[in-house]
Design an enzyme around this catalytic site. Sequence first.
Site, PDB file in Angstrom:
ATOM      1  N   GLU A  36     -15.751 -36.772  74.424  1.00  0.00           N
ATOM      2  CA  GLU A  36     -15.541 -37.245  75.497  1.00  0.00           C
ATOM      3  C   GLU A  36     -14.063 -38.182  75.184  1.00  0.00           C
ATOM      4  O   GLU A  36     -12.472 -37.567  76.735  1.00  0.00           O
ATOM      5  CB  GLU A  36     -15.619 -38.443  76.264  1.00  0.00           C
ATOM      6  CG  GLU A  36     -16.940 -37.892  77.119  1.00  0.00           C
ATOM      7  CD  GLU A  36     -18.286 -38.680  75.737  1.00  0.00           C
ATOM      8  OE1 GLU A  36     -19.342 -38.739  75.974  1.00  0.00           O
ATOM      9  OE2 GLU A  36     -17.409 -38.558  74.435  1.00  0.00           O
ATOM     10  N   ARG A  38     -27.724 -29.170  51.778  1.00  0.00           N
ATOM     11  CA  ARG A  38     -27.959 -30.585  51.131  1.00  0.00           C
ATOM     12  C   ARG A  38     -26.212 -30.914  51.845  1.00  0.00           C
ATOM     13  O   ARG A  38     -26.570 -31.684  52.175  1.00  0.00           O
ATOM     14  CB  ARG A  38     -27.394 -30.356  49.931  1.00  0.00           C
ATOM     15  CG  ARG A  38     -28.971 -29.870  49.026  1.00  0.00           C
ATOM     16  CD  ARG A  38     -28.174 -29.995  47.462  1.00  0.00           C
ATOM     17  NE  ARG A  38     -29.754 -29.947  46.732  1.00  0.00           N
ATOM     18  CZ  ARG A  38     -28.778 -29.623  45.196  1.00  0.00           C
ATOM     19  NH1 ARG A  38     -27.924 -29.105  44.736  1.00  0.00           N
ATOM     20  NH2 ARG A  38     -30.290 -29.320  44.651  1.00  0.00           N
ATOM     21  N   ASP A  85     -36.823 -31.443  35.695  1.00  0.00           N
ATOM     22  CA  ASP A  85     -35.642 -30.842  35.673  1.00  0.00           C
ATOM     23  C   ASP A  85     -34.190 -31.375  35.917  1.00  0.00           C
ATOM     24  O   ASP A  85     -32.965 -30.671  34.954  1.00  0.00           O
ATOM     25  CB  ASP A  85     -35.407 -30.667  37.268  1.00  0.00           C
ATOM     26  CG  ASP A  85     -36.916 -29.926  37.542  1.00  0.00           C
ATOM     27  OD1 ASP A  85     -38.079 -29.114  36.278  1.00  0.00           O
ATOM     28  OD2 ASP A  85     -37.022 -29.300  38.225  1.00  0.00           O
TER      29      ASP A  85
END
Length: 347
Positions: A53, A190, A206
């Site tokens: 606004e 992400r 991993d």
Amino acid sequence: MSTPETFMQRCLDLAILGMGDVAPNPMVGCVIVHDDRIIGEGYHKKFGQAHAEVNAIRSVKNPALLADSTLYVSLEPCAHFGKTPPCSDLIIESRIPRVVIGTVDPFAKVAGKGIDRMQKAGIEVTTGVLENQCRELNRRFFTFHEKKRPYILLKWAQTLDGFIDTDRTETQHPTWITNALSKRLVHKQRSEESAILIGTDTAQYDNPALTVREWTGNQPIRMVIDRTGRLDSGLQLFDRKAPTWIFTQIEKTDAENLKFIRLNFDDNILQQLLSELYNRQILSVIVEGGSKLLNSFLMLNLWDEAFVYTGNQFFGKGVAAPNISGETIAFEQLDDCKLHILRNQSV
């Protein structure tokens, strides 16, 4: 002649430009209309900075027109002092006679108070224009305030025969399932969320960086569960290149970009973890695995959306993909890979 829905849609188009930059605030867009013509517009660009606004009112070249204009905004103007002064006060001071609102703000410090303040000042207020679309845009914000937890997105990649990993007793290196295009899309996703969470085994086997490397955008907070502190300090997660939170049961001192948060692992850790994220103003979290963690969220029905990538290969055996049921709300063909996006309709 344009309709209120036309101008509210413009508010939504502006609001989405703030994705990834305004959390834990909502995305908000605003336009000011005089004689059926937009004379000012703005959106919330960054957390802590001016609201939509304010930017819209400031953009009006001839402020004298405000006294005969209508302000459209996708979310109720705030009525409290936060990082910035109340927008409802600025609207009153600007002598804008009419305000059209997409949806009421669920935040307790606003929640109808902005509308009440403007109406008491003599402003004609209309609500509920494109309300469903306005709520959908800020579903993370609404979930956060209405359910007192972050918006939860599950994400995994699976083979054509339904496996998300090989048998790690036979091979210790991560196995690539999807393609480069899918990877870029994951990194884009992400950049739009507050945090990423993985389990201990995924971190150890991993060794993911969990960073936004293939896209330009914000880096979410990296999070990992490590009950006993067994994860190797040489893992990429501990490189201190991005804020990282470790949920654990042991006492450990924080370091640069490393925060240790203790949980009681004898109790339901997911509920504790989500409470911690809520208290720390984390609006959304992507759960990227592994299988145990994903299935834990599914068993408790703690998820809102799921991003299931299917690669063009077979493993024959390995770790089975989670079994999920939900409404498919989108589908994308990513070269030789596919992406199904599901929404949980039971929460």
